[in-house]
Motif scaffolding. Structure first.
Motif, mmCIF file in Angstrom:
data_model
loop_
_atom_site.group_PDB
_atom_site.id
_atom_site.type_symbol
_atom_site.label_atom_id
_atom_site.label_comp_id
_atom_site.label_asym_id
_atom_site.label_seq_id
_atom_site.Cartn_x
_atom_site.Cartn_y
_atom_site.Cartn_z
ATOM 1 N N VAL A 114 1.714 33.571 17.007
ATOM 2 C CA VAL A 114 0.847 32.627 16.315
ATOM 3 C C VAL A 114 -0.118 33.341 15.375
ATOM 4 O O VAL A 114 -0.313 32.928 14.229
ATOM 5 C CB VAL A 114 0.075 31.761 17.334
ATOM 6 C CG1 VAL A 114 -1.003 30.942 16.640
ATOM 7 C CG2 VAL A 114 1.036 30.831 18.077
ATOM 8 N N LYS A 115 -0.690 34.435 15.823
ATOM 9 C CA LYS A 115 -1.679 35.144 15.003
ATOM 10 C C LYS A 115 -1.064 35.821 13.784
ATOM 11 O O LYS A 115 -1.774 36.167 12.832
ATOM 12 C CB LYS A 115 -2.428 36.171 15.844
ATOM 13 C CG LYS A 115 -1.578 37.301 16.393
ATOM 14 C CD LYS A 115 -2.395 38.254 17.246
ATOM 15 C CE LYS A 115 -1.548 39.369 17.840
ATOM 16 N NZ LYS A 115 -0.940 40.225 16.803
ATOM 17 N N ASP A 116 0.265 36.009 13.800
ATOM 18 C CA ASP A 116 0.940 36.692 12.690
ATOM 19 C C ASP A 116 1.817 35.737 11.885
ATOM 20 O O ASP A 116 2.687 36.178 11.126
ATOM 21 C CB ASP A 116 1.806 37.838 13.229
ATOM 22 C CG ASP A 116 0.977 38.915 13.915
ATOM 23 O OD1 ASP A 116 -0.138 39.195 13.436
ATOM 24 O OD2 ASP A 116 1.447 39.461 14.927
ATOM 25 N N PHE A 117 1.616 34.438 12.036
ATOM 26 C CA PHE A 117 2.489 33.475 11.374
ATOM 27 C C PHE A 117 2.399 33.643 9.856
ATOM 28 O O PHE A 117 1.307 33.582 9.279
ATOM 29 C CB PHE A 117 2.087 32.051 11.760
ATOM 30 C CG PHE A 117 3.135 31.029 11.401
ATOM 31 C CD1 PHE A 117 4.155 30.726 12.283
ATOM 32 C CD2 PHE A 117 3.103 30.375 10.187
ATOM 33 C CE1 PHE A 117 5.122 29.788 11.960
ATOM 34 C CE2 PHE A 117 4.056 29.438 9.849
ATOM 35 C CZ PHE A 117 5.071 29.145 10.743
ATOM 36 N N PRO A 118 3.556 33.866 9.167
ATOM 37 C CA PRO A 118 3.537 34.141 7.723
ATOM 38 C C PRO A 118 3.554 32.850 6.896
ATOM 39 O O PRO A 118 4.604 32.376 6.459
ATOM 40 C CB PRO A 118 4.821 34.949 7.529
ATOM 41 C CG PRO A 118 5.755 34.395 8.557
ATOM 42 C CD PRO A 118 4.898 34.016 9.747
ATOM 43 N N ASP A 119 2.388 32.302 6.663
ATOM 44 C CA ASP A 119 2.283 31.010 5.978
ATOM 45 C C ASP A 119 3.079 30.947 4.680
ATOM 46 O O ASP A 119 3.836 30.009 4.440
ATOM 47 C CB ASP A 119 0.814 30.697 5.660
ATOM 48 C CG ASP A 119 -0.032 30.547 6.904
ATOM 49 O OD1 ASP A 119 0.538 30.564 8.008
ATOM 50 O OD2 ASP A 119 -1.253 30.414 6.770
ATOM 51 N N LYS A 120 2.870 31.943 3.821
ATOM 52 C CA LYS A 120 3.503 31.909 2.499
ATOM 53 C C LYS A 120 5.018 31.959 2.610
ATOM 54 O O LYS A 120 5.739 31.238 1.899
ATOM 55 C CB LYS A 120 2.987 33.056 1.642
ATOM 56 C CG LYS A 120 3.524 33.045 0.223
ATOM 57 C CD LYS A 120 2.894 34.151 -0.615
ATOM 58 C CE LYS A 120 3.445 34.134 -2.039
ATOM 59 N NZ LYS A 120 2.834 35.219 -2.864
ATOM 60 N N LYS A 121 5.515 32.802 3.493
ATOM 61 C CA LYS A 121 6.959 32.943 3.668
ATOM 62 C C LYS A 121 7.594 31.657 4.178
ATOM 63 O O LYS A 121 8.678 31.260 3.734
ATOM 64 C CB LYS A 121 7.245 34.091 4.643
ATOM 65 C CG LYS A 121 8.721 34.353 4.896
ATOM 66 C CD LYS A 121 8.873 35.538 5.846
ATOM 67 C CE LYS A 121 10.324 35.811 6.154
ATOM 68 N NZ LYS A 121 10.484 36.975 7.071
#
Length: 206
Positions: A160-167
């Motif tokens: 969750v803390k590393d979720f790549p929003d842009k990707k």
């Protein structure tokens, strides 16, 4: 805030898909949903596989993923007052949703579909999403009577803390689809620790 096309979604959008009540009530971690392997990860971003021409906008009504036995109706999802993506009712284990203020599946851009991995009674619609393989087929029925056919490019899991929003949510020049549920391991203290995301692109229609 995350942006999908011209629409903003809060950074905690997918967290509410993580129920875990079934495991918490004693099913045990031996029955945790499958997780994608590194072999199913995103291919070289410089290589874009050929796809089909974009379809006109039309709301989706059903999603089918034959290889993992998904055949579920789709409901429209909006935003909560807090600005998060709403989710389908957890009580209906065979129901998924799509972000209806964004791109429709088959239209040029990034369409978003989300659903629960489980509920307190057991596995839900996207329980086996982490077992999906590259080149699997995803079919989306549309209100106009057509079917948008997607091919899976990758299946990944993110903390969750590393979720790549842009990707995941960024705009696309071709018709693409993201399917999101929970994953990344399960802890009785914190619930599911991440999200499984399927990346797919339009390869046909009928």
């Amino acid at each position: 805030m995350r942006r999908i096309g011209d629409c903003a979604i809060a950074a905690v959008t997918v967290v509410s898909l993580c129920c875990g009540g079934w495991l918490l009530l004693g099913a045990g971690t031996t029955h945790a949903p499958p997780q994608p392997t590194p072999a199913e990860g995103t291919p070289d971003p410089g290589v874009q596989r050929l796809g089909a021409s974009a379809l006109p906008p039309s709301p989706p009504t059903r999603i089918r993923i034959p290889s993992i036995r998904v055949n579920a109706p789709l409901m429209g999802l909006g935003l909560t007052p807090a600005g998060n993506l709403d989710v389908p009712p957890a009580s209906d284990k065979n129901l998924a949703g799509w972000y209806e203020a964004g791109t429709t599946p088959g239209e040029r851009g990034t369409a978003i579909v989300a659903g629960h991995v489980d509920n307190t009674q057991g596995p839900a619609v996207f329980y086996d999403l982490g077992a999906l393989k590259k080149d699997s087929v995803v079919e989306v029925d549309r209100r106009d009577g057509g079917v948008a056919v997607f091919t899976v490019d990758a299946v990944e899991v993110y903390a969750v803390k590393d979720f790549p929003d842009k990707k995941v949510y960024g705009p696309a020049k071709r018709p693409e689809l993201r399917i999101i549920t929970c994953g990344g391991g399960y802890s009785r203290a914190t619930g599911y620790q991440g999200n499984v995301v399927v990346f797919a692109h339009l390869t046909g229609s009928r």
